[in-house]
Design an enzyme around this catalytic site. Structure first.
Site, PDB file in Angstrom:
ATOM      1  N   LYS A  32     -40.521 -47.462 -18.197  1.00 11.60           N
ATOM      2  CA  LYS A  32     -41.560 -46.781 -18.975  1.00 11.60           C
ATOM      3  C   LYS A  32     -41.320 -45.279 -19.144  1.00 11.60           C
ATOM      4  O   LYS A  32     -42.247 -44.497 -19.351  1.00 11.60           O
ATOM      5  CB  LYS A  32     -42.981 -47.025 -18.412  1.00 11.60           C
ATOM      6  CG  LYS A  32     -43.333 -48.452 -18.122  1.00 11.60           C
ATOM      7  CD  LYS A  32     -42.771 -49.467 -19.050  1.00 11.60           C
ATOM      8  CE  LYS A  32     -43.440 -49.568 -20.383  1.00 11.60           C
ATOM      9  NZ  LYS A  32     -42.760 -50.586 -21.240  1.00 11.60           N
TER      10      LYS A  32
ATOM     11  N   THR B  13     -36.994 -45.771 -22.321  1.00 10.72           N
ATOM     12  CA  THR B  13     -35.756 -46.556 -22.430  1.00 10.72           C
ATOM     13  C   THR B  13     -35.564 -47.127 -23.833  1.00 10.72           C
ATOM     14  O   THR B  13     -34.459 -47.068 -24.395  1.00 10.72           O
ATOM     15  CB  THR B  13     -35.800 -47.743 -21.429  1.00 10.72           C
ATOM     16  OG1 THR B  13     -36.517 -47.351 -20.266  1.00 10.72           O
ATOM     17  CG2 THR B  13     -34.418 -48.223 -21.075  1.00 10.72           C
ATOM     18  N   THR B  14     -36.649 -47.665 -24.395  1.00 10.52           N
ATOM     19  CA  THR B  14     -36.559 -48.305 -25.710  1.00 10.52           C
ATOM     20  C   THR B  14     -36.112 -47.283 -26.762  1.00 10.52           C
ATOM     21  O   THR B  14     -35.256 -47.564 -27.599  1.00 10.52           O
ATOM     22  CB  THR B  14     -37.939 -48.885 -26.110  1.00 10.52           C
ATOM     23  OG1 THR B  14     -38.424 -49.652 -25.014  1.00 10.52           O
ATOM     24  CG2 THR B  14     -37.861 -49.725 -27.355  1.00 10.52           C
TER      25      THR B  14
ATOM     26  N   HIS C 250     -32.508 -50.283 -14.722  1.00 11.81           N
ATOM     27  CA  HIS C 250     -33.630 -49.554 -14.114  1.00 11.81           C
ATOM     28  C   HIS C 250     -33.360 -49.342 -12.620  1.00 11.81           C
ATOM     29  O   HIS C 250     -34.201 -48.791 -11.916  1.00 11.81           O
ATOM     30  CB  HIS C 250     -34.936 -50.338 -14.277  1.00 11.81           C
ATOM     31  CG  HIS C 250     -35.496 -50.335 -15.667  1.00 11.81           C
ATOM     32  ND1 HIS C 250     -35.444 -49.239 -16.496  1.00 11.81           N
ATOM     33  CD2 HIS C 250     -36.157 -51.299 -16.366  1.00 11.81           C
ATOM     34  CE1 HIS C 250     -36.033 -49.528 -17.648  1.00 11.81           C
ATOM     35  NE2 HIS C 250     -36.456 -50.770 -17.599  1.00 11.81           N
TER      36      HIS C 250
ATOM     37  N   ARG D   5     -39.279 -38.918 -17.207  1.00  9.83           N
ATOM     38  CA  ARG D   5     -40.525 -38.580 -17.914  1.00  9.83           C
ATOM     39  C   ARG D   5     -41.557 -38.170 -16.881  1.00  9.83           C
ATOM     40  O   ARG D   5     -41.467 -38.592 -15.711  1.00  9.83           O
ATOM     41  CB  ARG D   5     -40.977 -39.850 -18.657  1.00  9.83           C
ATOM     42  CG  ARG D   5     -42.157 -39.680 -19.570  1.00  9.83           C
ATOM     43  CD  ARG D   5     -42.567 -41.028 -20.168  1.00  9.83           C
ATOM     44  NE  ARG D   5     -43.599 -40.851 -21.181  1.00  9.83           N
ATOM     45  CZ  ARG D   5     -44.266 -41.843 -21.744  1.00  9.83           C
ATOM     46  NH1 ARG D   5     -43.989 -43.103 -21.415  1.00  9.83           N
ATOM     47  NH2 ARG D   5     -45.200 -41.602 -22.643  1.00  9.83           N
TER      48      ARG D   5
ATOM     49  N   SER E 261     -48.353 -45.629 -18.532  1.00  5.52           N
ATOM     50  CA  SER E 261     -47.603 -46.549 -19.381  1.00  5.52           C
ATOM     51  C   SER E 261     -47.271 -47.824 -18.611  1.00  5.52           C
ATOM     52  O   SER E 261     -47.422 -48.943 -19.105  1.00  5.52           O
ATOM     53  CB  SER E 261     -46.321 -45.855 -19.848  1.00  5.52           C
ATOM     54  OG  SER E 261     -45.599 -46.679 -20.707  1.00  5.52           O
TER      55      SER E 261
ATOM     56  N   LYS F 244     -48.360 -45.872 -27.242  1.00  8.23           N
ATOM     57  CA  LYS F 244     -48.830 -44.630 -27.887  1.00  8.23           C
ATOM     58  C   LYS F 244     -47.680 -43.679 -28.197  1.00  8.23           C
ATOM     59  O   LYS F 244     -47.715 -42.936 -29.160  1.00  8.23           O
ATOM     60  CB  LYS F 244     -49.804 -43.916 -26.969  1.00  8.23           C
ATOM     61  CG  LYS F 244     -51.193 -44.477 -26.993  1.00  8.23           C
ATOM     62  CD  LYS F 244     -52.166 -43.455 -26.448  1.00  8.23           C
ATOM     63  CE  LYS F 244     -53.594 -43.924 -26.593  1.00  8.23           C
ATOM     64  NZ  LYS F 244     -54.525 -43.016 -25.901  1.00  8.23           N
ATOM     65  N   GLY F 245     -46.691 -43.641 -27.282  1.00  4.95           N
ATOM     66  CA  GLY F 245     -45.527 -42.784 -27.501  1.00  4.95           C
ATOM     67  C   GLY F 245     -45.866 -41.299 -27.517  1.00  4.95           C
ATOM     68  O   GLY F 245     -45.317 -40.550 -28.317  1.00  4.95           O
TER      69      GLY F 245
END
Ligand code: A3P
Length: 332
Positions: free
Chosen positions: A80, A83-84, A140, A160, A168, A296-297
């Protein structure tokens, strides 16, 4: 073409080595300290980090069977942390000659189909470059849990603000949480997170494992922050391109390729693609809704969940853990 594979580790289920791993796995499950899982009942503390039964087996298998190559590039993160986003940026930066931005692979394939997770059970990989150098992987796992042979690989690490990671992660894990368990309240998740009992955690030791490695080998580890990516994506994309050995050329700069990549991988663009809106993907033993990777990003959504006291507690832990490491926190 649709390819299936199990993250580059090959083994026979009746060979002697595999049987040894199964015995060791069984022994570890009986002897390792146990803690509460967020999506399943138990996590196990293996060499300082909390992982579930399946991930423990993955580490043992990787240790024995994974053959790294010096050209491998691994995207590593605490779950979270973005990564995406990073995986789509790395994939589209590296493969920018292969796909046109008007008809891109990512328009029809979920980001999960771009780069495989190391040691996790397979899901369909629809891009054949997965097999050619440089191979890209995601993990991870903390740096210290990875096989020694991977010291020759390059790593991109993204971290982050732990307060945003917690929020998240809580949302994501509640979706995966077994229906046999009572729901996980935010307060419980907060307490577990602060104690470090959280899949792949403790968060702070995870970050430090890559930070220390980046100090030892700065040319091998590119250490990034979600927040800097939000503020200056163009700087990060250029850094990624350099690091992966495919710098953005003057001609590409003139054509605006950097912003093509950024716009393709933006939260708004990816979240609104049909392929990312509906259906489920398999992630290890879990089924995950494709859209749950795009919530939400934002930076600072924690303000909607954490009290002043909770904020101070997490910031205090961050300060204390990072002290003397040279790593600055997330509020400075
Ligand atoms: P939020 O839950 O705060 O919205 P990971 O990919 O490591 O699982 O991290 C997921 C977090 O990254 C989620 O944060 C998700 O919304 C956010 N995210 C996913 N794609 C993003 C993108 N393209 N740009 C910015 N943030 C993104």
């Amino acid at each position: 073409m649709s390819l299936r594979f199990t993250s580059f580790i090959e083994y026979e289920e009746d060979d002697v080595e595999y049987n040894k791993i199964c015995d060791e796995h069984k022994h570890l499950l009986e002897t390792l300290p146990k803690g509460s899982g967020w999506s399943i009942q138990h996590l196990y503390n293996y060499n300082g980090f909390w992982i579930d039964e399946m991930l423990l087996k993955a580490i043992l298998l990787l240790d024995t069977y994974f053959k790294s190559e010096p050209t491998d590039i691994v995207l590593a993160s605490f779950m979270k942390s973005g990564t995406t986003w990073l995986k789509t940026l790395m994939f589209s930066t590296l493969n920018r000659d292969r796909y046109s931005f008007s008809n891109h692979f990512l328009h029809n394939n979920h980001p999960l189909s771009t780069i495989p997770f190391l040691g996790m059970k397979s899901y369909p990989m629809t891009d054949s470059t997965t097999f050619s150098a440089p191979r890209l992987f995601i993990t991870h796992f903390a740096r210290t849990l990875l096989p020694a042979c991977m010291s020759s690989c390059k790593f991109v690490y993204v971290c982050r603000d732990p307060k945003d990671v917690l929020v998240s992660k809580w949302h994501f894990m509640c979706k995966l949480r077994s229906k046999d368990l009572t729901p996980l309240s935010f307060d419980e998740a907060f307490e577990l997170f602060c104690l470090g009992v959280s899949e792949f955690g403790p968060f702070w030791e995870h970050v430090l494992s890559y930070w220390r490695a980046s100090l030892e080998s700065p040319d091998k580890i590119l250490f990034l922050r979600y927040e800097e990516l939000k503020k200056q994506p163009e700087v990060v994309v250029r850094k990624l391109a350099d690091f992966m050995g495919k710098p953005i050329t003057m001609e590409e700069e003139k054509k605006g390729v950097v912003w093509e990549i950024i716009n393709l991988c933006s939260f708004e663009n990816l979240r609104n693609l049909e392929v990312n809106k509906k259906g489920v993907e398999k992630l290890g033993n879990f089924e995950v809704e494709k859209q749950s990777f795009f919530r939400k990003g934002e930076i600072g959504d924690w303000k909607n969940y954490l009290s002043e006291e909770m904020k101070d507690r997490i910031d205090g832990i961050t300060k204390q853990k990072f002290q003397g490491s040279g790593l600055i926190g997330f509020n400075e």
